[in-house]
Design a protein around this motif. Structure first.
Motif, PDB file in Angstrom:
ATOM      1  N   GLU A 191     -44.474  -6.246   1.555  1.00 32.18           N
ATOM      2  CA  GLU A 191     -45.485  -7.054   0.885  1.00 32.18           C
ATOM      3  C   GLU A 191     -46.818  -6.319   0.916  1.00 32.18           C
ATOM      4  N   LEU A 192     -47.513  -6.310  -0.209  1.00 32.01           N
ATOM      5  CA  LEU A 192     -48.820  -5.664  -0.279  1.00 32.01           C
ATOM      6  C   LEU A 192     -49.710  -6.443  -1.236  1.00 32.01           C
ATOM      7  N   GLY A 193     -50.864  -6.850  -0.752  1.00 25.79           N
ATOM      8  CA  GLY A 193     -51.845  -7.501  -1.612  1.00 25.79           C
ATOM      9  C   GLY A 193     -51.340  -8.747  -2.298  1.00 25.79           C
ATOM     10  N   GLY A 194     -50.428  -9.467  -1.635  1.00 24.27           N
ATOM     11  CA  GLY A 194     -49.908 -10.697  -2.209  1.00 24.27           C
ATOM     12  C   GLY A 194     -48.743 -10.502  -3.153  1.00 24.27           C
ATOM     13  N   THR A 195     -48.222  -9.297  -3.219  1.00 23.33           N
ATOM     14  CA  THR A 195     -47.078  -8.994  -4.090  1.00 23.33           C
ATOM     15  C   THR A 195     -45.942  -8.431  -3.256  1.00 23.33           C
ATOM     16  N   GLN A 196     -44.732  -8.901  -3.512  1.00 24.00           N
ATOM     17  CA  GLN A 196     -43.556  -8.378  -2.837  1.00 24.00           C
ATOM     18  C   GLN A 196     -43.052  -7.155  -3.604  1.00 24.00           C
ATOM     19  N   LEU A 197     -43.132  -5.996  -2.955  1.00 29.35           N
ATOM     20  CA  LEU A 197     -42.676  -4.753  -3.577  1.00 29.35           C
ATOM     21  C   LEU A 197     -41.273  -4.432  -3.117  1.00 29.35           C
ATOM     22  N   LYS A 198     -40.519  -3.739  -3.969  1.00 29.36           N
ATOM     23  CA  LYS A 198     -39.156  -3.348  -3.646  1.00 29.36           C
ATOM     24  C   LYS A 198     -39.054  -1.834  -3.497  1.00 29.36           C
ATOM     25  N   LYS A 199     -38.091  -1.389  -2.732  1.00 29.99           N
ATOM     26  CA  LYS A 199     -37.842   0.034  -2.567  1.00 29.99           C
ATOM     27  C   LYS A 199     -37.701   0.696  -3.938  1.00 29.99           C
ATOM     28  N   GLY A 200     -38.396   1.799  -4.135  1.00 33.93           N
ATOM     29  CA  GLY A 200     -38.340   2.528  -5.400  1.00 33.93           C
ATOM     30  C   GLY A 200     -39.452   2.171  -6.366  1.00 33.93           C
ATOM     31  N   ASP A 201     -40.214   1.103  -6.088  1.00 32.14           N
ATOM     32  CA  ASP A 201     -41.332   0.747  -6.959  1.00 32.14           C
ATOM     33  C   ASP A 201     -42.414   1.831  -6.914  1.00 32.14           C
ATOM     34  N   SER A 202     -43.077   2.017  -8.042  1.00 27.66           N
ATOM     35  CA  SER A 202     -44.244   2.903  -8.098  1.00 27.66           C
ATOM     36  C   SER A 202     -45.508   2.089  -7.916  1.00 27.66           C
ATOM     37  N   VAL A 203     -46.421   2.612  -7.096  1.00 27.26           N
ATOM     38  CA  VAL A 203     -47.745   2.002  -6.988  1.00 27.26           C
ATOM     39  C   VAL A 203     -48.780   3.069  -7.327  1.00 27.26           C
ATOM     40  N   LEU A 204     -49.734   2.675  -8.135  1.00 28.52           N
ATOM     41  CA  LEU A 204     -50.800   3.586  -8.535  1.00 28.52           C
ATOM     42  C   LEU A 204     -52.038   3.241  -7.712  1.00 28.52           C
ATOM     43  N   VAL A 205     -52.455   4.161  -6.871  1.00 30.74           N
ATOM     44  CA  VAL A 205     -53.615   3.949  -6.020  1.00 30.74           C
ATOM     45  C   VAL A 205     -54.879   4.170  -6.851  1.00 30.74           C
TER      46      VAL A 205
END
Length: 396
Positions: A292-306
């Motif tokens: 979980e990050l910033g109120g969102t549940q992320l899944k393995k393999g997701d891309s996040v743009l910093v």
């Protein structure tokens, strides 16, 4: 007429991506969870300072090893060492370069950099409009990098063209062959030094040639990748900061007088310009396990743009974030990154910038932006001024 993006049309590679970006970042920070975009295979944008810091300091959860660009790289061979390597191996590669860019070594290079600045400023016309980026802002970091790697200054123009083409390739998700030509140049650097390299502590290239990771010598691919990263890693970021600070002091005469009167404020101004500019505006990470990050549940393999630019304008962290303040303290910005991957060349970049502005204040009595011409910005992972028309007046 410029059409600003909306959250629905958000694209970091759009021609006018920098226009109005602060407004979009503010909207992203105010969202309940993370902003989601379906382009480039789909990704989330991490926009709040605290969330960005979590991503940057938790490499086991947010990996660089699958590429830090958007769109993601198409080949493992194109990955940059050590920027796209996770701990613990990342630290071993980094240790080969760090001794040559630490403060004591950087201070030793200052006279050479000052001479470079003087030669570039000698080309500035007196009282006539010129492009600061072309004459000073862009050449300086390229010349410094070439000197660090033991290569001639005459190579600067060709190298700049190659790096520019590489950025276009990343944005388009295709290859023009620029990466191959940069790798060939990196091999030339290694081949020139190889016959005389006897000790890894002599210089940076010798360290790459003779150093070891995990108890073994580096492969040719690793060596080329490390030199390639050094060739392209600091050009845009240092140029962007130098140019933005020049625009700022030219637009704020009182600030220019303040820095001219008290040069001890220059390092603090540079630090806040790095925050304000965020020359590495975005970089990608890949999620390694459900989190979980910033109120969102992320899944393995997701891309996040910093979104470094957004984090550095977060009002919950920085009072008056849209104002450059030479006395801002504390200033825990992420303009140089954070954690294991914090910019390895930050000390060198700050020395370049400090030296440049000491000389500018020394040689010129006035400088201002030429309002009859346009200021141009680039798009992509690093979004900054690429054309700044100015008029300088030399001291009599």
């Amino acid at each position: 007429m410029t059409t600003q993006q909306t959250l629905e049309t958000f694209d970091i590679h759009a021609p006018q991506a920098r226009s109005g970006a602060e407004c979009l970042w503010a909207k992203m920070r105010e969202m309940q969870g993370l902003y989601r975009n379906e382009s480039y295979g789909g990704y989330y944008v991490v926009s709040r300072y605290e969330d960005v810091l979590k991503v940057l300091t938790k490499p086991a959860l947010f990996s660089s090893a699958h590429g830090i660009t958007l769109p993601p790289p198409t080949s493992v061979r194109s990955l940059h060492v050590p920027a796209e390597v996770d701990p613990p191996m990342h630290g071993q590669y980094r240790a080969l370069m760090m001794p040559f860019v630490m403060p004591e070594k950087v201070r030793m290079r200052e006279p050479v950099v000052r001479a470079m600045v003087e030669r570039l400023l000698a080309q500035v016309p007196d009282g006539v409009s010129f492009d600061f980026v072309r004459v000073v802002g862009r050449p300086l970091p390229i010349l410094v990098a070439l000197d660090l790697l033991g290569m001639p200054a005459e190579d600067a123009a060709d190298l700049e063209q190659l790096v520019g083409q590489l950025h276009s390739d990343v944005a388009a998700g295709k290859s023009s062959g620029a990466i191959g030509r940069i790798e060939d140049y990196a091999k030339t650097i290694l081949d020139r030094r190889r016959p005389t390299a006897t000790d890894p502590v002599e210089d940076l290239v010798s360290s790459v040639l003779l150093g070891k990771v995990d108890g073994r010598p580096l492969t040719e691919h690793e060596q080329v990748s490390m030199i390639r990263l050094l060739l392209i890693g600091g050009f845009d970021t240092t140029s962007a900061t130098l140019t933005e600070m020049m625009r700022w002091i030219a637009s704020e005469p009182e600030q220019a007088r303040r820095l001219r009167k008290d040069p001890s404020l220059i390092p603090g101004a540079i630090e806040d310009v790095v925050r304000f500019t965020s020359p590495a505006t975005y970089l990608r990470r890949e999620v390694t396990e459900d989190v979980e990050l910033g109120g969102t549940q992320l899944k393995k393999g997701d891309s996040v743009l910093v979104a470094f630019g957004s984090a550095n304008r977060d009002p919950n962290k920085f009072p008056n974030p849209d104002t450059i303040d030479p006395t801002r303290k504390p200033n825990m910005h992420v303009g140089f990154g954070a954690g294991n991957h914090r910019c390895i060349g930050s000390f060198l970049a700050k020395m370049e910038l400090t030296t440049a502005f000491e000389e500018i204040f020394s040689q010129f009595s006035e400088f201002y932006v030429d309002r009859s011409k346009s200021v141009a910005y680039t798009s992509g992972l690093g979004q900054a001024i690429i054309s700044l028309p100015m008029i300088f007046k030399r001291k009599s």
